[in-house]
Scaffold this motif. Sequence first.
Motif, short mmCIF file in Angstrom:
data_model
loop_
_atom_site.label_atom_id
_atom_site.label_comp_id
_atom_site.label_asym_id
_atom_site.label_seq_id
_atom_site.Cartn_x
_atom_site.Cartn_y
_atom_site.Cartn_z
N GLN A 377 13.81 3.96 -9.13
CA GLN A 377 14.42 3.46 -10.37
C GLN A 377 13.50 2.46 -11.06
OE1 GLN A 377 18.47 2.32 -8.95
NE2 GLN A 377 19.16 3.78 -10.49
N PHE A 378 12.22 2.79 -11.09
CA PHE A 378 11.24 1.95 -11.77
C PHE A 378 10.78 2.69 -13.03
CE2 PHE A 378 9.00 4.86 -9.12
CZ PHE A 378 7.72 5.05 -9.63
N ALA A 379 9.82 2.14 -13.74
CA ALA A 379 9.29 2.77 -14.95
C ALA A 379 7.79 2.93 -14.79
CB ALA A 379 9.61 1.93 -16.18
N CYS A 380 7.28 4.01 -15.31
CA CYS A 380 5.83 4.17 -15.33
C CYS A 380 5.38 4.51 -16.74
CB CYS A 380 5.35 5.22 -14.32
SG CYS A 380 5.49 6.92 -14.86
N CYS A 381 4.16 4.15 -17.06
CA CYS A 381 3.63 4.33 -18.40
C CYS A 381 2.14 4.59 -18.29
CB CYS A 381 3.90 3.06 -19.21
SG CYS A 381 4.00 3.35 -20.98
N VAL A 382 1.61 5.47 -19.15
CA VAL A 382 0.19 5.76 -19.16
C VAL A 382 -0.43 5.16 -20.42
CG1 VAL A 382 -1.58 7.56 -19.17
CG2 VAL A 382 0.53 7.90 -17.87
N VAL A 383 -1.36 4.25 -20.24
CA VAL A 383 -2.05 3.61 -21.36
C VAL A 383 -3.55 3.74 -21.12
CG1 VAL A 383 -2.31 1.52 -22.72
CG2 VAL A 383 -0.16 1.95 -21.51
N GLU A 384 -4.21 4.43 -22.06
CA GLU A 384 -5.66 4.64 -21.96
C GLU A 384 -6.05 5.22 -20.58
OE1 GLU A 384 -7.44 0.91 -22.95
OE2 GLU A 384 -7.14 1.18 -25.10
N ASP A 385 -5.31 6.24 -20.16
CA ASP A 385 -5.56 6.96 -18.91
C ASP A 385 -5.37 6.10 -17.66
OD1 ASP A 385 -6.09 9.26 -20.28
OD2 ASP A 385 -8.26 9.00 -20.28
N VAL A 386 -4.62 5.01 -17.80
CA VAL A 386 -4.28 4.17 -16.65
C VAL A 386 -2.78 4.24 -16.44
CG1 VAL A 386 -4.27 1.83 -15.70
CG2 VAL A 386 -6.22 2.62 -17.06
N ILE A 387 -2.35 4.50 -15.19
CA ILE A 387 -0.92 4.59 -14.87
C ILE A 387 -0.42 3.21 -14.43
CG2 ILE A 387 0.82 5.71 -13.45
CD1 ILE A 387 -1.16 8.00 -13.01
N TYR A 388 0.64 2.75 -15.08
CA TYR A 388 1.28 1.49 -14.72
C TYR A 388 2.64 1.77 -14.09
CZ TYR A 388 -2.24 -0.95 -17.50
OH TYR A 388 -3.43 -1.44 -17.99
N SER A 389 2.92 1.18 -12.96
CA SER A 389 4.23 1.23 -12.33
C SER A 389 4.87 -0.15 -12.48
CB SER A 389 4.11 1.61 -10.85
OG SER A 389 3.70 2.95 -10.71
N ILE A 390 6.07 -0.18 -13.01
CA ILE A 390 6.68 -1.45 -13.45
C ILE A 390 8.03 -1.63 -12.78
CG2 ILE A 390 7.42 -2.78 -15.46
CD1 ILE A 390 5.56 -0.85 -17.11
N GLY A 391 8.20 -2.74 -12.07
CA GLY A 391 9.50 -3.09 -11.50
C GLY A 391 10.02 -2.06 -10.54
N GLY A 392 11.36 -1.94 -10.51
CA GLY A 392 12.02 -0.98 -9.63
C GLY A 392 12.74 -1.68 -8.49
N ARG A 393 13.15 -0.92 -7.50
CA ARG A 393 13.80 -1.50 -6.33
C ARG A 393 13.53 -0.61 -5.13
NH1 ARG A 393 17.27 2.43 -4.28
NH2 ARG A 393 18.39 3.47 -5.93
N HIS A 394 13.71 -1.16 -3.93
CA HIS A 394 13.54 -0.37 -2.72
C HIS A 394 14.61 -0.76 -1.72
CE1 HIS A 394 10.89 -3.97 -2.07
NE2 HIS A 394 11.59 -4.00 -0.96
N SER A 395 14.93 0.19 -0.87
CA SER A 395 15.95 -0.06 0.15
C SER A 395 15.35 -0.86 1.29
CB SER A 395 16.50 1.28 0.67
OG SER A 395 15.44 2.09 1.17
N ARG A 396 16.20 -1.70 1.87
CA ARG A 396 15.76 -2.46 3.05
C ARG A 396 15.99 -1.58 4.29
NH1 ARG A 396 14.92 -7.76 1.83
NH2 ARG A 396 15.80 -8.55 -0.12
N PRO A 397 14.98 -1.39 5.10
CA PRO A 397 15.10 -0.43 6.21
C PRO A 397 16.13 -0.82 7.26
CG PRO A 397 13.07 -1.72 6.38
CD PRO A 397 13.66 -2.04 5.04
#
Length: 601
Positions: A377-397
């Motif tokens: 549930q994060f966001a990704c964006c491509v700017v000038e051929d660079v991939i950005y991964s922004i925020g999100g969440r992860h489960s605690r194992p």
Amino acid sequence: MDSYSLLYSSSHRTGLLSGFQRLRSQRKMCDVVLEAGGVSFPCHRALLASSSDYFWALFGENTVERLAGSISLPVLTPEGLDAILDFLYSGWLSISASKLPFVLEAARYLQVETALSICEQFMTDGLNTDNCCCYANLAERHGLVNALEAANQTIAMEMKGLLQKSRVDLLALNIQSLMAVLDADEIPGVMEVELIKLTLDWLGENGPLPLLKSNLLLSRLRFGLVAPSDLINLSRSHKAMATPLIRSQLTRALEYHRLGSAQPITQSRQSTLRASPNRVLLVGGGASADWPEQQVLAFDPISRKFSSPSCVLPLRLRNSCVCSVGGFLFVIGGEEVKEGDENEKKPVTVTTSQVWRYDPRFDCWEQVASMLERRAQFACCVVEDVIYSIGGRHSRPDSNTYASVASVEFYDMIAGAWRRGVTLLRPLHGHAAAMLDNNIYVSGGLPGSQGSIHGSNHGANWDENREISREVLSWDLKARVWEKRASMSIARFSHRLATAHGYIYALLGMYEPFCDIERYDSQSDHWTRLKPLHTGSFNYGMASMASGNLLVFGGRRWSDGQEVIMKSVLEYDTKKDHWREICQLPRPLTGTECTLLPLPD
């Protein structure tokens, strides 16, 4: 002074030609005889001179033929000359596929331009797999530019069938047409290695060619689309492949294959697929939100048809992100869904940091460097051929909880590694991102650091103690700082952002009581409400087309207290602010992620 009227009679002109045709058929008042292939054609010198630049010059004041009673035209056939004479006398041109070469030869030789235009239109309208090579040769020989272009396009689009059934016709193709075909950006269903073999066979049939021409022809091939082992074998198969220019291109292609993670940002024409760039790829999702499929669908926005490419996702994923860079597909993070053991009734989900790259040139998946953090549930964006991964969440194992993150990271393709970026102002998940004018915009989502995981599909990961955000943040690549922008008028979670015509559009998310969408103007820093959807949905796939229109695929909605998985494909015309359903998916689909990717047919 007397007034007068000028009136025109079209029947007089028609009658005049009919009269000449009658005199010709009766062989009356004919003052010249044309001969071709042993056949004589009595004619009228005045009509010929007034209809053809060739005859005008032939019957001029200072020519030997101006008073000759018989003129031989040995380069023409009786069929071709007869057809052109009928046209000059009646205005009607009789053409068939078998007569076309003779008629064209006569029309070109006698300089009857109107007849040439009619032949060109006949060829353009009748192009098909059986005649495109023949028509290309005729058009090139007689300088019919429009027919030649149309024939070359037909050859490119029908190449797969021609290679199977009409290879002889391809080997007889003129070099200008072959070069034009090899310049084509779309040759459906044909591997580049087949085009290389065809070109080498053509050189064998039509060679030897001067070095310049041979190089011009071979340099139009895309060696980067051929596997290294095949390149090495092909380089030894013909002496034309051993010239310095072609050897340098082969060397660059082999170097491209060794670039690994940097391939997407080192693309050139030599490694670009001959395929439509506007194919929409629907990655993952399924008929159930709990059990995503590994199948991938491709959508052609022109024919509005779906197909199933051979690629299959290596994992069952949901809440991941997908994007394309340099003709490669990237599937990033998300929750890997696995079957539970005998005691687990529901599937088991584990947040992952894995990143998979798909190469449509060779139909293969490769696991590249994982992200620094696990994200869903994060966001990704491509700017000038660079991939950005922004925020999100992860489960605690070790517990039934999750943690939101504010971190940002980007993928360095040259190094093949992820790097830390400038963090968000606070942890966030369920947000959306879009790029406009080299700025990244992030909207909505659920702020916070941690919460409990619930089981319902529509309320998963929902924390009633916090509110969904309306905030919008932007990040300037040069200033490298996050700034607040004008907030949306609606708080949104798990929604979509899209860029079109210089604006950002915010589409529906979960938990929204209305179906409104809105548009952001970065110049005025202002959001405007637009025409709402008739029926709300969420968890759908969305693609922004080159035309600026937005496509929405499937999703979920509530109907009579029950959740319904949708099959609809909606199109939003951003210029007209208009929604419409254009077709339906092959099956109900929710949770799919979309991107544009060139795919071989």
